[in-house]
Design an enzyme around this catalytic site. Structure first.
Site, short mmCIF file in Angstrom:
data_model
loop_
_atom_site.label_atom_id
_atom_site.label_comp_id
_atom_site.label_asym_id
_atom_site.label_seq_id
_atom_site.Cartn_x
_atom_site.Cartn_y
_atom_site.Cartn_z
N GLY A 10 0.82 -1.20 0.00
CA GLY A 10 0.00 0.00 0.00
C GLY A 10 0.85 1.26 0.00
O GLY A 10 2.09 1.20 0.10
N LEU A 12 1.30 3.83 2.20
CA LEU A 12 2.12 4.08 3.38
C LEU A 12 3.08 2.93 3.64
O LEU A 12 4.27 3.15 3.90
CB LEU A 12 1.21 4.28 4.60
CG LEU A 12 1.91 4.52 5.93
CD1 LEU A 12 2.78 5.76 5.88
CD2 LEU A 12 0.87 4.63 7.06
N ASP A 37 -2.95 -13.90 4.38
CA ASP A 37 -4.26 -13.26 4.46
C ASP A 37 -4.52 -12.89 5.92
O ASP A 37 -4.67 -13.76 6.77
CB ASP A 37 -5.34 -14.21 3.94
CG ASP A 37 -6.73 -13.60 3.98
OD1 ASP A 37 -6.89 -12.46 4.47
OD2 ASP A 37 -7.68 -14.28 3.52
N ALA A 61 -5.27 -2.14 5.55
CA ALA A 61 -6.58 -1.63 5.96
C ALA A 61 -7.57 -1.74 4.83
O ALA A 61 -7.20 -1.75 3.65
CB ALA A 61 -6.47 -0.16 6.40
N THR A 102 -6.98 6.51 11.55
CA THR A 102 -7.39 7.59 10.65
C THR A 102 -8.08 8.74 11.39
O THR A 102 -8.65 8.55 12.48
CB THR A 102 -8.37 7.03 9.60
OG1 THR A 102 -8.91 8.09 8.81
CG2 THR A 102 -9.52 6.31 10.27
N ASP A 103 -8.06 9.91 10.76
CA ASP A 103 -8.80 11.06 11.28
C ASP A 103 -10.30 10.89 11.12
O ASP A 103 -11.09 11.64 11.72
CB ASP A 103 -8.34 12.35 10.59
CG ASP A 103 -8.49 12.29 9.07
OD1 ASP A 103 -8.37 11.19 8.49
OD2 ASP A 103 -8.73 13.36 8.45
N TYR A 131 -16.57 2.96 7.71
CA TYR A 131 -15.11 2.92 7.67
C TYR A 131 -14.51 3.44 8.98
O TYR A 131 -13.70 2.78 9.62
CB TYR A 131 -14.59 3.75 6.49
CG TYR A 131 -13.11 4.05 6.56
CD1 TYR A 131 -12.16 3.05 6.38
CD2 TYR A 131 -12.65 5.35 6.82
CE1 TYR A 131 -10.80 3.31 6.46
CE2 TYR A 131 -11.30 5.63 6.90
CZ TYR A 131 -10.38 4.62 6.72
OH TYR A 131 -9.04 4.89 6.80
N LYS A 135 -12.39 1.37 11.92
CA LYS A 135 -11.04 1.76 12.33
C LYS A 135 -10.99 2.05 13.83
O LYS A 135 -10.01 1.71 14.51
CB LYS A 135 -10.58 2.98 11.54
CG LYS A 135 -10.35 2.71 10.05
CD LYS A 135 -9.22 1.71 9.81
CE LYS A 135 -7.86 2.29 10.13
NZ LYS A 135 -6.76 1.32 9.81
N TRP A 156 -5.18 12.22 5.37
CA TRP A 156 -4.99 12.68 3.99
C TRP A 156 -3.60 12.33 3.44
O TRP A 156 -2.81 13.20 3.08
CB TRP A 156 -5.23 14.19 3.92
CG TRP A 156 -6.66 14.59 4.05
CD1 TRP A 156 -7.71 13.82 4.46
CD2 TRP A 156 -7.21 15.88 3.75
NE1 TRP A 156 -8.87 14.55 4.45
CE2 TRP A 156 -8.60 15.82 4.02
CE3 TRP A 156 -6.66 17.09 3.31
CZ2 TRP A 156 -9.45 16.91 3.85
CZ3 TRP A 156 -7.51 18.18 3.15
CH2 TRP A 156 -8.89 18.09 3.40
#
Length: 287
Positions: A10, A12, A37, A61, A102-103, A131, A135, A156
């Site tokens: 991914g 990041l 997995d 994620a 995440t924000d 989502y 998280k 972001w």
């Protein structure tokens, strides 16, 4: 030392893996989804048992914000249940877990009104969609453990090698068109290459310690941190700055519109700016 990085394909994870593999004395394992997995809990436990490590970094994620509304079970499977299993596995082998969140765990409100100051780790999370809720559940699973585990919230993300708002805007700006960009959603754009550097700096604080001292260092500072750096801005200002950086290559015209114009499936927070003051104070690393 050995580190397992999950989700290394991914945006990041790819940048973290690239910098982590350059660390002296570090062996870095980056299993792909085909090789491991994360929703196969027994397979994850077996993999970690076969590859004893000091640290597991989870960048994997389910991040399709709109699609999550119709696939809540899939979102929960990867963002919550797989994370809870990782915590159990790490606790069993004595490894530390670094998990990214995440924000979008925030709703853009503070005391019932529009948020006006950056969120701290002490602020209550109230996700607006599936989502964000999945998280947040993953965060809770990590923080419920007494292990030396960390949750780093980011926002972001942008960078080379993956689709993100920056890459989309850069493509759109090269088209002769009117580009409508949301003007009433505000957060902090984060360069994944810089976040990867910060993670290396964080690791370097205890890299030279013996295992007992390292374990104590990580245990004493465990918990939730906001890992963000830069200036808060709207999507519109973000696009305008991209256009400015591109110069003559940017030929599209930009207009600001309300988020309600697009009628997205999942509601996003209008304000999700986070403060990284706690991380800077505890680790003396400024983003």
């Amino acid at each position: 030392m050995k580190t397992i990085i999950l989700g290394a394909n991914g945006l990041l994870g790819r940048h973290i893996a690239a910098q982590w593999q350059q660390l002296a004395g570090m062996r870095c394992l980056t299993p792909t989804h085909a090789e491991l997995d994360l929703c196969d809990h027994a397979a994850v436990a077996a993999y970690v048992a076969q590859n004893p490590c000091a640290l597991v970094i989870n960048c994997a994620a389910y991040s399709a914000v709109d699609t999550a509304e119709s696939e809540p079970d899939w979102a929960a499977a990867l963002n919550h249940h797989a994370v809870a299993n990782l915590v159990r596995v790490c606790d069993t082998v004595g490894a530390s877990l670094v998990h990214f969140s995440t924000d979008f765990v925030f709703d853009g409100l503070q005391n019932g009104t529009q948020a006006t100051r950056p969120y701290t780790e002490e602020d209550a999370a109230h996700p607006l969609g599936v989502y964000g809720a999945s998280k947040l559940a993953g965060e809770c699973a990590v923080l419920a453990s007494s292990g030396a585990h960390y949750v780093f919230r980011v926002s972001w993300l942008y960078g080379k090698g993956g689709q993100n708002f920056f890459s989309q805007v850069a493509d759109w700006l090269q088209q002769d068109r009117l580009l409508s960009i949301v003007s009433d959603q505000v957060s902090i754009p984060n360069d994944v290459a810089r976040l990867a550097q910060v993670l290396v700096q964080w690791h370097a604080l205890c890299a030279g310690m013996d295992s007992a001292a390292r374990d104590q260092f990580l245990q004493q500072r465990r918990g939730l941190y906001h890992l963000v750096g830069g200036v808060a801005m709207s999507r519109l200002v973000y696009a305008q700055q991209v256009a400015q950086a591109m110069g003559s290559k940017a030929i599209a015209r930009i207009e600001g519109v309300s988020a309600s114009t697009f009628e997205a499936v999942a509601k996003r927070p209008d304000y999700s700016v986070m403060s990284a003051a706690k991380f800077a104070e505890v680790f003396n690393i400024a983003l």
